[in-house]
Design an enzyme around this catalytic site. Structure first.
Site, PDB file in Angstrom:
ATOM      1  N   SER A  39      13.229  10.142 -13.834  1.00  0.00           N
ATOM      2  CA  SER A  39      14.778  10.767 -13.719  1.00  0.00           C
ATOM      3  C   SER A  39      15.194  11.028 -14.975  1.00  0.00           C
ATOM      4  O   SER A  39      14.840  10.092 -16.065  1.00  0.00           O
ATOM      5  CB  SER A  39      15.348   9.514 -13.217  1.00  0.00           C
ATOM      6  OG  SER A  39      16.773   9.495 -13.393  1.00  0.00           O
ATOM      7  N   ASP A  81      19.798  13.968 -11.343  1.00  0.00           N
ATOM      8  CA  ASP A  81      21.038  13.461 -10.790  1.00  0.00           C
ATOM      9  C   ASP A  81      22.250  14.417 -11.227  1.00  0.00           C
ATOM     10  O   ASP A  81      22.471  14.592 -12.329  1.00  0.00           O
ATOM     11  CB  ASP A  81      21.314  11.993 -11.351  1.00  0.00           C
ATOM     12  CG  ASP A  81      20.208  11.052 -11.006  1.00  0.00           C
ATOM     13  OD1 ASP A  81      20.215  10.649  -9.606  1.00  0.00           O
ATOM     14  OD2 ASP A  81      19.450  10.632 -11.552  1.00  0.00           O
ATOM     15  N   GLY A 119      22.294   4.890 -15.218  1.00  0.00           N
ATOM     16  CA  GLY A 119      20.875   4.392 -15.304  1.00  0.00           C
ATOM     17  C   GLY A 119      20.772   3.181 -16.101  1.00  0.00           C
ATOM     18  O   GLY A 119      22.135   2.854 -16.538  1.00  0.00           O
ATOM     19  N   GLY A 120      19.945   2.515 -15.928  1.00  0.00           N
ATOM     20  CA  GLY A 120      19.704   1.041 -16.696  1.00  0.00           C
ATOM     21  C   GLY A 120      20.423  -0.144 -15.786  1.00  0.00           C
ATOM     22  O   GLY A 120      20.459  -1.144 -16.422  1.00  0.00           O
ATOM     23  N   ASP A 133      15.037   4.322  -5.418  1.00  0.00           N
ATOM     24  CA  ASP A 133      15.625   4.980  -6.750  1.00  0.00           C
ATOM     25  C   ASP A 133      16.521   3.834  -7.397  1.00  0.00           C
ATOM     26  O   ASP A 133      17.610   3.416  -6.698  1.00  0.00           O
ATOM     27  CB  ASP A 133      16.483   6.085  -6.389  1.00  0.00           C
ATOM     28  CG  ASP A 133      17.127   6.925  -7.678  1.00  0.00           C
ATOM     29  OD1 ASP A 133      16.971   6.257  -8.704  1.00  0.00           O
ATOM     30  OD2 ASP A 133      17.778   7.827  -7.504  1.00  0.00           O
ATOM     31  N   GLY A 159      16.496   1.153 -10.881  1.00  0.00           N
ATOM     32  CA  GLY A 159      16.067  -0.515 -11.444  1.00  0.00           C
ATOM     33  C   GLY A 159      14.724  -0.402 -11.332  1.00  0.00           C
ATOM     34  O   GLY A 159      14.003  -1.788 -11.214  1.00  0.00           O
ATOM     35  N   GLY A 193      13.549   5.811 -14.346  1.00  0.00           N
ATOM     36  CA  GLY A 193      14.226   6.421 -15.569  1.00  0.00           C
ATOM     37  C   GLY A 193      14.323   5.593 -16.773  1.00  0.00           C
ATOM     38  O   GLY A 193      13.422   5.946 -17.596  1.00  0.00           O
TER      39      GLY A 193
END
Length: 214
Positions: free
Chosen positions: A6, A33, A142-143, A173, A175, A195
């Site tokens: 990602s 994304d 993200g994250g 998708d 974590g 990611g």
């Protein structure tokens, strides 16, 4: 299990160089994304990004439309060079029509399902999809922390597909990390979108190998 990188979590100042490095490192897909600031409170990437990356990599490009009115943008991303176009099931008023449009461009079509959404609707579209992406975080950033409850959904979806003899790969998708990749692999997930955990360590080749269990 295949790895889809990602780009939302990478340093976009070096986007092209990163994709070249990812290809050398052995990832299987590049995941983009697409965010419009409406469906999610974030902005990310465009057809021009896909077009530019298409010139420098042979990796399949996954485009995940986290946007309102995805039907308006199928043509743009298909013509830009996307190989797989994924739409959010919760914003598709006419899912079959959208999936058919994606296929008309010769592209693979995917459906994404959020953590709090029922997977039951998937069975009504199974013959029209090439890929199902289960979100293990809420889309947009993200994250985020992995939502463990989605693992129950993974088992239910895999069982449904086996009972109906659907040969549809299931991805996860959000974590995904080296701490939970073992359980994800055991659940039968075919593709993981990674990611933050991918780009927070170096070198990429070793991180990719670790995620693949090599």
């Amino acid at each position: 299990m295949k790895i889809s990188a990602s780009l939302l979590s990478c340093d976009t100042a070096y986007l092209g160089d990163t994709v070249v490095e990812l290809e050398r490192a052995g990832v299987d897909f590049v995941h983009l994304d697409i965010m419009d600031g409406h469906y999610v409170e974030n902005f990310a990437f465009s057809p021009k990004t896909v077009q530019d990356l298409r010139r420098i990599t042979n990796l399949p490009l996954e485009v995940h439309l986290e946007i309102d009115n995805p039907e308006r943008y199928i043509t743009a991303f298909a013509e830009a060079g996307a190989d797989l176009i994924i739409v959010q099931l919760d914003v598709c008023r006419h899912p079959i029509r959208i999936l058919d449009t994606i296929h008309k461009y010769g592209k693979k079509a995917g459906l994404a399902v959020n953590p709090g959404d029922s997977f039951e609707r998937i069975k009504y579209f199974a013959e029209y999809v090439d890929y199902v992406l289960l979100m293990s975080v809420e889309p947009g950033f993200g994250g985020q922390k992995f939502e463990r409850s989605v693992m129950g959904k993974v088992r239910l979806v895999k069982t449904l597909f086996e009972e109906c003899d659907y040969q549809i790969p299931v991805g996860l998708d959000g974590g995904v990390s080296l701490e939970n990749i073992g359980a994800i692999r055991e659940a039968g997930i075919e593709v993981v979108v990674v990611g933050t955990a991918l780009f927070s360590q170096e070198p990429l080749s070793q991180v990719v190998a670790a995620f693949k269990g090599l």
